[in-house]
Write an enzyme that holds these catalytic residues in place. Structure first.
Site, mmCIF file in Angstrom:
data_model
loop_
_atom_site.group_PDB
_atom_site.id
_atom_site.type_symbol
_atom_site.label_atom_id
_atom_site.label_comp_id
_atom_site.label_asym_id
_atom_site.label_seq_id
_atom_site.Cartn_x
_atom_site.Cartn_y
_atom_site.Cartn_z
ATOM 1 N N TRP A 81 -5.340 1.908 10.149
ATOM 2 C CA TRP A 81 -5.453 1.762 8.697
ATOM 3 C C TRP A 81 -5.234 0.312 8.276
ATOM 4 C CZ3 TRP A 81 -7.973 3.829 5.076
ATOM 5 C CH2 TRP A 81 -7.652 3.626 3.739
ATOM 6 N N GLU A 108 -11.662 5.765 4.174
ATOM 7 C CA GLU A 108 -11.212 6.688 5.229
ATOM 8 C C GLU A 108 -12.313 6.937 6.251
ATOM 9 O OE1 GLU A 108 -8.261 7.629 5.952
ATOM 10 O OE2 GLU A 108 -7.160 7.297 4.104
ATOM 11 N N TYR A 155 0.844 -1.202 0.000
ATOM 12 C CA TYR A 155 0.000 0.000 0.000
ATOM 13 C C TYR A 155 0.878 1.250 0.000
ATOM 14 C CZ TYR A 155 -3.004 3.720 1.643
ATOM 15 O OH TYR A 155 -3.649 4.920 1.760
#
Length: 186
Positions: free
Chosen positions: A47, A39, A17
């Site tokens: 995350w 988000e 990522y």
């Protein structure tokens, strides 16, 4: 071995990522919407939790097709609440539907969501030169401004911290630290 930003763990998923997506300028509305949804679900969580569930989110939310999501009936909302593969937060799931509708409104007003969001940085990423973790902000005056605008339009879960993380994810700002191999050379 290439040095990465401080937040990247030894997780291959996290590394991919970071190396392939984070901070890369995104201009297509489909990907901008995907990150907007991810988000909002990340708010209050790590995350990596979202990355680990990303494929589940993709399946549950029709490949992040905002046109479909905007028209979800109550029965789809109820089924999402039962989907153990995603974050089953009633308000966040409801906000995904509302935000999809408002995303389309912005497209109609500006021609695309991309034009709208990139106008905040005059179409060019802000490249920061942070050296240490302590220098990287959680919010900025610009994330405050975007957050305020989106909230005024009715968007949910769009606080300044969420917006700044979004700005980092889609490349509106490049916050790769200067010791990271992804920081752009001058």
């Amino acid at each position: 071995m290439q040095h990465r930003c401080f937040w990247v763990t030894d997780s291959k998923l996290y590394q991919e990522y970071h190396d392939q997506e984070w901070g890369q300028p995104v201009i297509d509305d489909e990907t901008l919407f995907e990150f907007l949804i991810l988000e909002t679900f990340q708010a209050g969580l790590s995350w990596i939790t979202i990355l680990n569930k990303r494929e589940n989110f993709r399946k549950a939310f029709d490949n992040f097709d905002y046109k479909k999501i905007a028209k979800y009936p109550e029965s789809k909302y109820e089924s999402l609440l039962l989907d153990a593969g995603i974050i089953r937060n009633k308000l966040k799931i409801r906000s995904a539907i509302t935000n999809a509708q408002l995303f389309i409104d912005i497209q109609q007003e500006f021609g695309s969501f991309s034009k709208f969001i990139w106008s905040y940085v005059d179409g060019k990423p802000i490249v920061n030169k942070f050296k240490k973790r302590a220098e990287v902000p959680a919010t900025t005056s610009l994330s405050d401004k975007i957050s305020k605008d989106l909230k005024k339009r009715g968007f949910k879960f769009m606080g300044s911290t969420v917006i700044y993380a979004y700005m980092q994810a889609v490349g509106l700002v490049n916050d790769h630290t200067t010791d990271c191999f992804k920081h752009p050379a001058e």
